[in-house]
Motif scaffolding. Sequence first.
Motif, mmCIF file in Angstrom:
data_model
loop_
_atom_site.group_PDB
_atom_site.id
_atom_site.type_symbol
_atom_site.label_atom_id
_atom_site.label_comp_id
_atom_site.label_asym_id
_atom_site.label_seq_id
_atom_site.Cartn_x
_atom_site.Cartn_y
_atom_site.Cartn_z
ATOM 1 N N LYS A 101 37.060 51.811 18.816
ATOM 2 C CA LYS A 101 36.004 52.554 18.142
ATOM 3 C C LYS A 101 36.446 53.097 16.785
ATOM 4 O O LYS A 101 35.661 53.768 16.105
ATOM 5 C CB LYS A 101 35.526 53.703 19.035
ATOM 6 C CG LYS A 101 34.875 53.239 20.332
ATOM 7 C CD LYS A 101 34.431 54.426 21.167
ATOM 8 C CE LYS A 101 33.796 53.958 22.481
ATOM 9 N NZ LYS A 101 33.378 55.110 23.314
ATOM 10 N N ASN B 257 50.177 50.224 18.369
ATOM 11 C CA ASN B 257 49.830 51.585 17.963
ATOM 12 C C ASN B 257 50.490 52.040 16.662
ATOM 13 O O ASN B 257 50.159 53.107 16.138
ATOM 14 C CB ASN B 257 50.152 52.578 19.080
ATOM 15 C CG ASN B 257 51.638 52.614 19.410
ATOM 16 O OD1 ASN B 257 52.428 51.879 18.826
ATOM 17 N ND2 ASN B 257 52.009 53.458 20.360
ATOM 18 N N ASP C 19 47.063 51.174 13.748
ATOM 19 C CA ASP C 19 46.899 51.534 15.158
ATOM 20 C C ASP C 19 45.619 50.875 15.674
ATOM 21 O O ASP C 19 44.514 51.210 15.241
ATOM 22 C CB ASP C 19 46.812 53.059 15.288
ATOM 23 C CG ASP C 19 46.724 53.531 16.732
ATOM 24 O OD1 ASP C 19 46.498 52.691 17.633
ATOM 25 O OD2 ASP C 19 46.870 54.741 16.965
ATOM 26 N N THR D 99 44.808 50.771 19.038
ATOM 27 C CA THR D 99 44.608 51.156 20.436
ATOM 28 C C THR D 99 43.178 51.569 20.736
ATOM 29 O O THR D 99 42.746 51.494 21.887
ATOM 30 C CB THR D 99 45.563 52.304 20.819
ATOM 31 O OG1 THR D 99 45.348 53.422 19.934
ATOM 32 C CG2 THR D 99 47.023 51.857 20.715
ATOM 33 N N ASP D 100 42.428 52.008 19.722
ATOM 34 C CA ASP D 100 41.047 52.466 19.934
ATOM 35 C C ASP D 100 40.075 51.540 19.215
ATOM 36 O O ASP D 100 39.971 51.577 17.987
ATOM 37 C CB ASP D 100 40.885 53.894 19.418
ATOM 38 C CG ASP D 100 39.488 54.455 19.668
ATOM 39 O OD1 ASP D 100 38.665 53.762 20.310
ATOM 40 O OD2 ASP D 100 39.220 55.587 19.207
ATOM 41 N N ARG E 263 45.382 45.736 21.581
ATOM 42 C CA ARG E 263 45.214 47.139 21.960
ATOM 43 C C ARG E 263 46.547 47.833 22.216
ATOM 44 O O ARG E 263 46.607 49.057 22.272
ATOM 45 C CB ARG E 263 44.317 47.258 23.198
ATOM 46 C CG ARG E 263 42.854 46.932 22.944
ATOM 47 C CD ARG E 263 41.954 47.399 24.070
ATOM 48 N NE ARG E 263 42.262 46.788 25.344
ATOM 49 C CZ ARG E 263 41.744 45.639 25.768
ATOM 50 N NH1 ARG E 263 40.898 44.972 24.991
ATOM 51 N NH2 ARG E 263 42.058 45.152 26.945
ATOM 52 N N ARG F 154 38.138 43.532 15.252
ATOM 53 C CA ARG F 154 39.006 44.663 14.925
ATOM 54 C C ARG F 154 39.168 44.810 13.404
ATOM 55 O O ARG F 154 39.689 43.911 12.739
ATOM 56 C CB ARG F 154 40.377 44.497 15.588
ATOM 57 C CG ARG F 154 40.307 44.289 17.103
ATOM 58 C CD ARG F 154 39.482 45.370 17.827
ATOM 59 N NE ARG F 154 39.968 46.715 17.546
ATOM 60 C CZ ARG F 154 40.884 47.332 18.297
ATOM 61 N NH1 ARG F 154 41.420 46.716 19.347
ATOM 62 N NH2 ARG F 154 41.263 48.555 17.998
#
Length: 421
Positions: free
Chosen positions: A382, A366, A377, A379-380, A363, A161
């Motif tokens: 990608k 946020n 954040d 949460t994604d 995840r 991450r």
Amino acid sequence: MKERRLTTATAATLLALALAVTGCSSKAGTGKTGQEDAKGVRTGDGITDKVIPLGVLTDLTGVYASLGKSVTQAQQLWAKEVNAKGGVCGRTIRLTVRDHGYDPQKAVSAYTELEPTVAGYVQFIGSPFVAAVKQRVETQDKGLILPQAWSASLLGSPYVRVVGATYDIETINALDFLLAQKKIAKGDRIGHVYFEGDYGENALQGSKYAAERAGLTIFEQKIKPTDNDMTAQVTALRKAGVKAVMVSAGPRQAASLVGVAAAGRFAVPIIGNNSAFSPQLLATPAGPALQKNYYVASSTLPIGSPEPGPSALAKAYRAEYPKDSLDNGVAAGYSAGKIFEEVLTRACADKNLTREGMAKAVRSMNAFDNGFGMTHDFTDPKAPSTRQSVIMQPDARTPGGLKVVQGAATSKVAEGFTFGG
């Protein structure tokens, strides 16, 4: 230590090495659920009733030795503070440090050595090295990694991450700053001096994207990490008539670029990515020029900022390491530690302190504020944790050598950027 050229061939070698050593450890981590403790918390690889072990894969003797030292010491300070408060989930944090010296084989070997014995990694310096083990992490090991690396190639994994804006986003925000300050304008030619490989080429994607939308033209100058004299590059940039320069390289290259330009009275603004500055440069002949025409983009407030988070950290770091100077690696390392602490706290609350539990916990974050100028954040997988950048300028009078000239902001162009597009 001699700096190494990280080419496509090197990246392929790294990947082959990573795959080859997968079976070399006596116990490969699986991320599977372990036993429950007395409070019903499931634990995973390396975690005992008393200790949460985390790995630190750093560079203390190579290209980024100065950065690696400050990041690592800041994280050791973080762990000490956490443990003084009772730890997390009734357990103390234990950091195991390995110096890979920015050597490809040492980096992957150190990862393999630590993997069975740690729950995750609060530091891993080097985008190419993290990328080399990324597939193995996703399919087998599943330990959370917070890399000190910002290449967009690291996006997409629930376990690796990126903390902060990726180099492409950071570069877009940097050029937007120059536009907003009217230091450049539509129709201008902009130079971009960048390292070959993951870091520089990801930054170049950002400058090309920003240039297309702003009516600018990018004049490229690709260099190697071993290229320390930027005389030839400055000559080419001057001849091309560039009105500003983006630099995606190391501190040495940035200092040479700025110094040579100043000596030749080539007075154009130069702005670098977060890896392209070290406060030690202010004591070199390039110091005055750096304070006049150089800017740096980053995803944390500088350690010399007066805000509560950086100022408290600066005071604590000085007390812990009175002989060491402050730099932005201190803020980056400590803020990564605070993020990992929050992950562990949430995983404990979920009674799932396994590797998968940590991936789930991150995840759920946020809008996490680690005290350094922006929220994150996660949460994604990608996307990076933020698209914001702080713009700073070297200042010898400020602790850590950088002062803020523009607070955390995301340009409209960066908001519309699509990763992998």
